[in-house]
Scaffold this active site. Structure first.
Site, PDB file in Angstrom:
ATOM      1  N   THR A  25       0.828  -1.213   0.000  1.00 33.77           N
ATOM      2  CA  THR A  25       0.000   0.000   0.000  1.00 33.77           C
ATOM      3  C   THR A  25       0.855   1.254   0.000  1.00 33.77           C
ATOM      4  O   THR A  25       0.443   2.301  -0.501  1.00 33.77           O
ATOM      5  CB  THR A  25      -0.944  -0.026   1.219  1.00 33.77           C
ATOM      6  OG1 THR A  25      -1.879  -1.081   1.013  1.00 33.77           O
ATOM      7  CG2 THR A  25      -1.695   1.275   1.407  1.00 33.77           C
ATOM      8  N   THR A 105       1.745  -4.085   4.323  1.00 33.22           N
ATOM      9  CA  THR A 105       1.566  -4.358   5.754  1.00 33.22           C
ATOM     10  C   THR A 105       1.033  -5.764   6.033  1.00 33.22           C
ATOM     11  O   THR A 105       1.229  -6.297   7.113  1.00 33.22           O
ATOM     12  CB  THR A 105       0.597  -3.347   6.405  1.00 33.22           C
ATOM     13  OG1 THR A 105      -0.676  -3.452   5.756  1.00 33.22           O
ATOM     14  CG2 THR A 105       1.112  -1.931   6.332  1.00 33.22           C
ATOM     15  N   ASP A 106       0.328  -6.344   5.036  1.00 36.39           N
ATOM     16  CA  ASP A 106      -0.439  -7.565   5.341  1.00 36.39           C
ATOM     17  C   ASP A 106       0.430  -8.734   5.780  1.00 36.39           C
ATOM     18  O   ASP A 106       0.024  -9.514   6.654  1.00 36.39           O
ATOM     19  CB  ASP A 106      -1.300  -7.964   4.132  1.00 36.39           C
ATOM     20  CG  ASP A 106      -2.540  -7.090   4.019  1.00 36.39           C
ATOM     21  OD1 ASP A 106      -2.843  -6.350   4.966  1.00 36.39           O
ATOM     22  OD2 ASP A 106      -3.206  -7.145   2.960  1.00 36.39           O
TER      23      ASP A 106
END
Ligand code: SIN
Length: 341
Positions: A25, A105-106
């Site tokens: 992101t 981030t995941d």
């Protein structure tokens, strides 16, 4: 060889920091009507990300490589291996002060764990990310990138291993985990809290990470290690299928302090008798899973991942079994290795 960018006219006396970009992101973009859930991750090239942060030029001589451009949900062993190779390359350059990795981030917590376990880190290796895409109002990526470079260039970050810098906090790569779907303060270190913080150009470490460990090798062949959950009325279908497929290790996302439903436990005990390493991590998000009382209990009661969550425990089990497949049949030695990292 990935593309590299060399911003011009930067004072030579500043520390040299290399940014390895992988997508996420932080490199995401959206149209004007986008909500926090509707944007495309991994679209903006690293050169554009750096240009959006002019203060970087006063912090470091920044060079960048686009190692990948992916949504981190699609992380692979191949990309982990490529990252390790690029870290080794840049670490061998005599004047590189630190390395920053931009990441989604995941699954950042898994990559951070992989790097924590495999990288000797003579210079800081700092992961950063963003919860909001680069085109959003109040994008958090530019400040996170600037803070990550500040930490990577900072003398106090040396000897602290793999770090995660996000939302003005510095976390140990071993500990950092994503704990919120959308908030900018999504990352926490459940066991001991963050190591420190970044406030403008003030980088402050308030505690030390766990002592450094001898790194594990990056595998050339990766064993099958999977995660199963313990919950109300589970079946044994998944565990039986994994055992039949040749799984070498299973991490159980167990209830509470490592409790496993008796039906699942029966299937796991059968798998363990066939040589599958079974490790219990807690699905609660914090706390240690108690160690088995004895080697005998370990065989029936399965091993403990201590404070590692199921995803981090899986990375550790993967690397341990890849380095020494005989550990799967030796629960006592495997438990000692699990506790060492
Ligand atoms: C990703 O993990 O690549 C997308 C989500 C994010 O970075 O926040």
């Amino acid at each position: 060889m990935p593309a590299a960018s060399h911003p011009a006219q930067i004072p030579a006396q500043l520390p040299r920091v290399v940014v390895l970009a992988t997508g996420g992101t932080i490199a995401g973009s959206a149209g004007s009507a986008a909500s926090s859930a509707h944007y495309q991750a991994a679209t903006v090239p690293v050169g554009a990300l750096l240009q959006a942060v002019p203060p970087l030029q006063g912090v470091a001589r920044v060079e960048a490589e686009q190692v990948a451009q992916i949504d981190s949900k699609d992380m692979s062993f191949a990309l982990w291996s490529a990252l390790a190779a690029r870290i080794a390359y840049w670490t061998a350059q005599p004047d590189v002060a630190g390395i920053v990795i931009t990441h989604g981030t995941d699954t950042l917590e898994e990559t951070a764990m992989f790097l924590h376990l495999t990288q000797p880190c003579p210079i800081p290796v700092v992961l950063t990310a963003a919860m909001r895409p680069s085109t959003s109002l109040s994008a958090d990526g530019p400040l996170n990138l600037l803070d990550a470079v500040r930490v990577a260039a900072h003398a106090d970050a040396r000897g602290k291993g793999v770090l995660v810098v996000i939302n003005q906090q510095i976390h140990a790569g071993r500990d950092a985990t994503k704990a919120h779907t959308s908030a900018v303060n999504a990352f926490v270190s459940p066991s001991g809290g963050p190591l420190g913080f970044v406030q403008d150009d003030y980088v402050r470490f308030q505690r030390a990470p766990l002592p450094a460990i001898a790194p594990l090798p990056v595998p050339s062949a990766w064993p099958m290690v999977e995660i199963v959950g313990s919950y109300a009325e589970p079946s044994r279908v998944v565990v039986d299928a994994l055992a039949a497929a040749g799984v070498r290790g299973i991490v159980v996302a167990a209830a509470g302090n490592g409790s496993v439903h008796e039906v699942l436990g029966g299937a796991l005990a059968d798998a363990a008798r066939q040589g599958v390493a079974v490790v219990r991590a807690s699905r609660t998000g914090a706390g240690h899973v108690a160690l088995p009382a004895s080697a005998r209990a370990a065989v029936g009661g399965f091993l403990s991942a201590l404070d590692l969550n199921p995803y981090k425990a899986r990375v550790l089990l993967l690397l341990l079994l890849a380095a020494d497949p005989s550990l799967g049949a030796d629960p006592v030695r495997l438990q000692a290795r699990l506790a060492a990292f």
